[in-house]
Design an enzyme around this catalytic site. Structure first.
Site, PDB file in Angstrom:
ATOM      1  N   ASP A   1       0.569  -0.959  -0.030  1.00 41.86           N
ATOM      2  CA  ASP A   1      -0.496  -0.276  -0.237  1.00 41.86           C
ATOM      3  C   ASP A   1       0.937   1.787   0.309  1.00 41.86           C
ATOM      4  OD1 ASP A   1      -2.371  -1.750   0.231  1.00 41.86           O
ATOM      5  OD2 ASP A   1      -2.172  -1.522   2.682  1.00 41.86           O
TER       6      ASP A   1
ATOM      7  N   GLU B   1     -11.630   0.661  -4.279  1.00 39.56           N
ATOM      8  CA  GLU B   1     -10.847   1.478  -2.648  1.00 39.56           C
ATOM      9  C   GLU B   1      -9.543   1.726  -3.897  1.00 39.56           C
ATOM     10  OE1 GLU B   1      -9.648  -2.539  -1.027  1.00 39.56           O
ATOM     11  OE2 GLU B   1      -8.770  -3.170  -2.817  1.00 39.56           O
TER      12      GLU B   1
END
Length: 478
Positions: free
Chosen positions: A7, A172
């Site tokens: 991430d 997302e």
């Protein structure tokens, strides 16, 4: 950024680039790195170093710190993330003048329920929080946004849905940018597995309406034979020279179908061109020198920034020993009680030297681990796979300090269907060399088996009350 650094989120201040990550249940959380050239990075700290910033909550595997955004605005760095082990707090925001820390106490945004929050500011200084999830008290799930008061964590007006992506699964990881005359909203879609993609849309205002890029997805490795898969969750940065780049996550799977990735979701770098107002990714633009992942630590300088603990505190697990090294202790909480460092290579050797007693293991979580236990003058290899635990080979410990050794080596499978990403060899070091106690299938320490969002780590822990750790060394293999 090889190893379990998922991430990625990036920002630039002048000539300096800063890169931060999620870290899930491991504390301290949110490692942060600095670079001047985008290709060589040095860790400068961990952002979440106090438990008031990162509440332990349920301490579960793949809980903790989820997908973040790192930004610099008005002289301060801002890091926003979700603590998946303390969902009631909503989103968590900390700030700092110096990215190496200290970082502030958190401001929570409980009305924003979900993951992957992003911060962006308009020309008037209004702050926008965008996230994937719901608004507290409502049932509509998707990409939401609202104008945020950063001092209070409250929204100015009601949050609202924005662009929901192209229709693929799991939209997302929103990132909102003001570039040229448009606002761009970039998402991850398809899930963080083999179908992972990057998609993007643009609008005249942060709230939309958004026009989707006609070439979506703008980046993906799905359905290719490329060695890096699961590519997505990207973040853009304008370089000091006025060019553009992106960081994104991916994995390096191995073994027979469906293939297995073992060291987690890693961070990769791509060049970006703008064509007709849309980003075009070039994954091969940058030439990278492999990171120097080797280390040897006798802990004489205290705990390096690489050392973290799953669900617990390094300070509760290890303390300086008056004669050198570390005294290892049972933590007194429900955590596994380990001092851990990320595995950063596909082939590697790690050793840990103990006196008295100790354990040394490679793990993805507490239900998927292989290791060595030194106690009562013997070294025993052990394994846990799901609900099954077993003690394996055993040997007398040598006189003096015991050196426990773990190797990740090429798979030695007798049949194609048993061919995994690697074998894990557990040994005890003796004067004549390493004595192998067990050789185990590496597939069972993969994300495809264990599930979750993390990767392998090596860890050392106490056994009883007399565990002294002298040294841990890690070297990449070939």
């Amino acid at each position: 950024m090889p190893g379990f650094y998922p991430d990625p989120t990036i920002c630039r201040v002048g000539e300096d680039y800063y890169l931060a990550h999620s870290s899930f249940e491991y504390f301290p959380g949110a490692p942060i790195f600095h670079s001047r050239d985008l290709v060589s990075w040095k860790q400068i700290g961990n952002i979440l170093t106090r438990r008031g910033q990162f509440l332990p909550g349920d301490r579960r595997a793949s809980g903790g710190i989820y997908g973040p955004t790192l930004r610099h605005h008005d002289g301060r760095f801002h890091y926003v993330t979700t603590n998946g082990s303390d969902a009631g707090s909503g989103q968590t925001i900390v700030t700092a003048e110096d990215p190496a820390g200290p970082w502030s106490d958190p401001v929570f945004v409980p009305q924003a329920v979900g993951v992957d929050p992003d911060l962006a500011w308009d020309e008037d200084g209004e702050c926008y929080l965008t996230w994937a999830g719901t608004v507290a008290g409502e049932e509509v799930n998707g990409i939401h946004q609202g104008r945020l008061d950063l001092k209070t964590g409250e929204f100015v007006g009601d949050p609202y849905p924005v662009w929901q992506g192209t229709g693929l699964a799991a939209p997302e990881a929103p990132h909102l940018y003001r570039i040229g005359g448009h606002w761009y909203l970039m998402l991850a879609e398809g899930g963080t597995e083999r179908g992972h993609t990057v998609t993007i849309a643009r609008a005249e205002r942060p709230e939309g309406p958004y026009e989707a890029c006609p070439a979506n997805p703008v980046f993906t490795h799905r359905s290719t034979a490329l060695p890096v898969q699961n590519t997505g969750h990207a973040d853009l940065v304008e370089t000091a020279a006025g060019d553009w780049a992106a960081v994104y996550l991916g994995v390096r799977p191995g073994g027979f179908t469906p293939q297995f990735h073992v060291i987690g979701r890693e961070t990769f770098l791509a060049g970006v061109d703008w064509v007709d107002g849309w980003p075009v990714f070039d994954a091969g633009r940058y030439e990278l020198t492999p990171a120097d992942t080797a280390f040897a630590d006798d802990f004489s300088g205290g705990l390096d920034q690489r050392w973290v603990s799953p669900g617990g505190e390094p300070a509760a697990v290890a303390a300086p020993h008056p004669e050198g090294g570390l005294e290892l202790r049972e933590p007194g909480d429900p955590s596994p009680g380990l001092l851990c460092a990320r595995v950063r290579d596909l082939r590697w050797t790690a050793t840990a030297q103990f006196t008295g007693s100790g354990r040394f293991e490679v793990r993805i979580d507490d239900r998927h681990k292989y290791g060595l236990l030194f106690a009562d003058g013997r070294v025993t290899a052990y394994a846990r796979i799901g609900g099954v635990s077993a003690d394996l080979g055993s040997a007398p410990a040598p006189e003096g300090p015991a050196t426990l050794r773990i190797d990740a080596v090429e798979c030695d499978a007798a049949t194609l269907t048993a061919y995994g990403p690697d074998d894990i060899v557990l040994s005890v070091q003796e004067a004549g060399g390493a004595v192998e106690l067990a050789r185990l299938d590496g597939r069972y320490l993969s994300t495809e088996v264990a599930t979750g969002f993390t990767g392998r780590v090596i860890g050392a822990g106490a056994v009883g009350g007399s565990s002294r750790l002298h040294r841990i060394a890690y070297t990449p293999g070939t």
